[in-house]
Design a protein around this motif. Sequence first.
Motif: not given
Length: 375
Positions: A50, A52-53, A56, A75-76, A80-81, A83-84, A88
């Motif tokens: 999360s 940066s792109e 990721k 991940s927090r 959204s974290d 999901d990222a 991956c």
Amino acid sequence: MKKLNVEICDVTLRDGEQTPGVSFTCEEKKSIALMLDEIGVEVIEAGFPSVSENEKRCVREIADMGLSARTCCLSRAVKSDVDAAIDCGVDLVSIFFATSDLHIRIKYKKTREEMLEEALRMVEYATEHGIDVRFSAEEGSRTDISFLKEMFERGYEAGAKYSSIADTVGCMTPVEMYNTVLDVTETLKNPLCVHCHDDMGCATANTISAAQAGAFQLHTTINGIGERAGNAALEEVLVALRMKGGIDRYNLTPLMKTSKMVEEYSGIKVAKNKAVVGDHAFSHESGIHIAAMLVEPSAYEYFPPELVGGQRKFILGKHTGRKALEHVVKCLGCSITRDECAWVLEQIKTKSEGKCSITPEVLLAILKEAREEKH
């Protein structure tokens, strides 16, 4: 020490990169990952998607490298974290929140019960999407032990494969760590992970103490890099596990090479007296020591330099004796008489006390001068 049951999760690519001023390129991260895989590290924490792109993308590329090691990311406890992390394709996601009353008060403005409920929903969410979860207590070392136990119990019920305690500010001592792990694992239903920082210089000792008390996954970084004073050093932990924990499945030979790689990529110089990988880790100057080592190297080396890809060095200086000098001269392809030896030793001591390093070039010049004096 009894034979230990552990695995290594190396976090160089994530926590190591949080060293002030350090940023690895994606190619550098992949090179480090390959070395960790060669060593036999079981889990590689590839990054924090999360952020940066680009981060990721790097995590995804490392996950797609086909390594023997499993890949992990941070991940927090927010959707959204998670999901990222799912995007991956990593094997394991470390979902964390700060659990100490201090951090909960200043960071979240919520009760710890409210934070726990939010985090548990993310554990369930990740598990439902087919990714293993490590449920991690940031600031675990300053968290009420009863809350830690409740957190881990409920995390297990929500599907977490691991529970994790982070000594985030490096405030624990080895005895404290041992007792904490012993207490937590008494009721724990999944493997415990420990993540130790080095603020008081105890990170490696705390990590080994945790393993002795029953912790399974041990977190490390190459050269011990990381935030502030850094983390438990991979090379130190692995050597301790080999020499004291009965674990010989790791390939330690690339450790020196890996250390040099991370030193170059990070720009963080390794201290000369750093255990295992420092320039002086296998260097000897004392004449008493060297005389014994010429007979039996283990007299002053607990483990051989070859074990970690290092090399033994005999350094000439004010503490050098005759046998060491004769050995070094012979290694340079020269010879020296007993009379020359006495004179050369005197010159070495004088120059050394004047803070002159006795390099091979300096020694050869002294030898030449000794022969000129003789004639």
